[in-house]
Design a protein around this motif. Structure first.
Motif, mmCIF file in Angstrom:
data_model
loop_
_atom_site.group_PDB
_atom_site.id
_atom_site.type_symbol
_atom_site.label_atom_id
_atom_site.label_comp_id
_atom_site.label_asym_id
_atom_site.label_seq_id
_atom_site.Cartn_x
_atom_site.Cartn_y
_atom_site.Cartn_z
ATOM 1 N N SER A 229 0.148 4.018 -2.567
ATOM 2 C CA SER A 229 -0.375 5.509 -2.366
ATOM 3 C C SER A 229 0.635 6.336 -2.917
ATOM 4 O O SER A 229 0.132 7.393 -3.345
ATOM 5 N N SER B 36 0.988 -1.114 -0.011
ATOM 6 C CA SER B 36 -0.037 -0.057 -0.244
ATOM 7 C C SER B 36 0.556 1.207 -0.092
ATOM 8 O O SER B 36 0.341 2.289 -0.438
ATOM 9 N N TYR C 115 -0.578 9.302 -5.585
ATOM 10 C CA TYR C 115 -0.424 10.629 -5.239
ATOM 11 C C TYR C 115 0.345 11.166 -6.312
ATOM 12 O O TYR C 115 0.037 12.438 -6.775
#
Lengths: 158, 374
Positions: free
Chosen positions: A130, A126, A134
């Motif tokens: 992420s 994760s 982003y």
């Protein structure tokens, strides 16, 4: 590749580090991402994907040039992507048809990141997922801002 | 291209023909096919654990090694504990099987007699002991089963060395599976690449869900049936439950064999109480219903989606082509062939993809012929 002995320094890592999508990733994280990418070689004038195809992957340009064009659109609005840049990113976010056609304008080496593999990255790693998400959001925000500015300028000119 | 595009009759005929041919060819290399299939099943079962370990920082090699090592230690411990008991029992195996079959056939005989008593018309359809003075079907079946049981057990032991390949193959699928997949994907032409990879992912996802669901289903079935049989006082309740759960992996045919097993064991353990055998069968049917309506949708819900008629027909075809191994192998092979047929059907009938592939080929040819004018 399948039967290699020992660990060799992978020149791909330096190339990936230069891609804006992966700038926030550490070397160990880049290795994981690299294991999910598929390298493809395209000849000049070869089609990478068609408008209305099922979008499944984002493409990163390693070498060469790719033109993303849309039927009926002003030639100035067609975009060209060079080394370190990426296109087809909407395919990572939604299961929707491609909005334009991508064609290699030079002999090109591309890396494809598939949505299913990106989703498994989000689930299993994760932190990496992420960081890429982003970076992707940042890129889309930049494109949106440019589009709004362009529209405002056109209205002002009119 | 529509996502819901289904295979046409030509693809289906080709799929069934390819399945029969594969099953027939597999017969000769069963010593490799069975371990490979078991290794793939084991891979899908333990892959989530390996993924979790890599997620917390382990390398894939270490994670796969530790999980496979633990599994090997557990199997070895189980073998060490159960082997002496197994060896002791082997001496009386023939006799035990004879007793079970004898009691089972006696129960069926008693049941037929009862039915004949209330419905005499049945007598004309069932050959009985009195007719012609010949031996009845149950005696003949009993003799046949006892005569063949030792041979079957010896054949099972021949599989042990081949089964040792399973952990070895599983380890390498876990470690190098992705590299191998990428190696295969490299050979796909650019025009078909995105579509093919999407279908590969779909196949992988489908097969993973199928095997993981199947294992979960076997565990749930074993627990329910095992607890029920234990409460009824049936000997070796949990072992029997596990055997029946594994047998139920063969649709329809497996359930029938499982039901007969329960019947035979219950009829032997309670030779004087016929109703206990019927109660065991009722329990079996209850678990099957629970399985079909509750467990199955919760576990194997998204499985291979093969029509029941095709499933039954293919099981019999598999049995006819390759015997018992055909019964077990036919559905996984059909599943793989079905997806491959669907994949090739979709790729070959897509005019745009073919045109793009031909265009790329023309570009490569044009470049290769540069400067070669006569």
């Amino acid at each position: 590749m399948l039967f290699s002995l020992g660990k060799k320094k992978n020149p791909r890592m330096a190339q990936l580090k230069g891609v804006s999508l992966f700038t926030d990733l550490k070397l160990s994280q880049l290795r994981i991402v690299n294991s999910l990418l598929h390298e493809r070689n395209y000849l000049a004038n070869e089609i990478i994907f068609d408008e209305d195809d099922e979008g499944q992957a984002l493409y990163i340009v390693i070498s060469g040039k790719v033109r993303v064009e849309r039927v009926g659109l002003d030639d100035k609005k067609n975009v060209e992507f060079g080394p370190g840049e990426f296109f087809g990113e909407l395919a990572l976010l939604e299961d929707a048809p491609r909005t334009s056609t991508a064609r290699a304008t030079e002999d090109s080496v591309l890396l494809a990141l598939f949505r299913t593999e990106f989703l498994s990255l989000l689930e299993l790693h994760s932190t990496i997922g992420s960081k890429i998400s982003y970076a992707l959001a940042r890129d889309l925000a930049g494109k949106l801002r440019r589009s709004i500015t362009s529209n405002l300028n056109q209205k002002a000119e009119a | 291209m529509s996502k819901e595009q289904t295979s046409g009759p030509v693809v289906w005929v080709a799929t069934i023909a390819a399945t029969c041919l594969t099953i027939y060819l597999f017969q000769g290399i069963l010593w490799l096919v069975v371990p490979l299939l078991l290794a793939i099943i084991l891979y899908y079962i333990i892959e989530p654990v390996v993924e979790r370990l890599t997620h917390i920082g382990w390398s894939r090699e270490s994670a796969a090694g530790i999980v496979m090592g633990l599994l090997a230690i557990l199997t070895l411990a189980f073998a060490v504990v159960s082997m002496p008991k197994l060896v002791r029992k082997m001496g009386t195996w023939n006799h035990t099987i004879e007793v079970y079959i004898d009691n089972g056939t006696r129960l069926i005989d008693r049941s037929l007699n009862t039915i004949e008593k209330y419905a005499p018309i049945v007598r004309s359809f069932v050959p009985s002991r009195e007719q012609g003075g010949n031996r009845s079907w149950d005696e003949r079946f009993s003799e046949w089963a006892v005569a063949n049981s030792s041979e079957t057990l010896v054949q099972l032991f021949h599989w042990v060395p081949s089964l040792l390949l399973v952990p070895y193959l599983t380890y390498f699928i876990l470690v190098d599976g992705n590299v191998f997949k990428r190696f295969i994907v490299q050979s796909i032409p650019n025009a078909y690449f995105e579509k093919s990879l999407l279908l590969f992912h779909q196949i992988d996802d489908q097969v993973r869900r199928y095997f993981q669901g199947l294992m979960m289903l076997a565990v749930l079935d074993s627990i329910c049936l095992g607890v029920g049989l234990k409460l009824m006082g049936i000997s070796g309740a949990f072992l029997l439950a596990v055997i029946i759960a594994v047998l139920s992996w063969i649709p329809y045919v497996g359930s029938v064999i499982g039901c007969l097993l329960v019947l035979v064991v219950a009829a032997t353990d309670y030779a004087s109480q016929t109703w206990m055998a019927y109660a065991a069968v009722a329990l079996f049917l209850g678990v099957r219903l629970l399985d079909d309506f509750v467990f199955m949708p919760l576990t194997v819900g998204r499985s291979l989606h093969i029509h029941p008629v095709v499933t039954v027909l293919m099981i019999f075809v598999g049995g006819a082509v390759a015997g018992i191994s055909g019964l077990f192998l036919v559905l996984p092979v059909l599943g793989v062939m079905m997806v491959m047929g669907q994949l090739l059907g979709q790729l070959c009938t897509n005019q745009r993809l073919r045109a793009r592939h031909e265009h790329a080929g023309a570009l490569a040819r044009q470049r290769a012929q540069k400067g070669l004018t006569l």
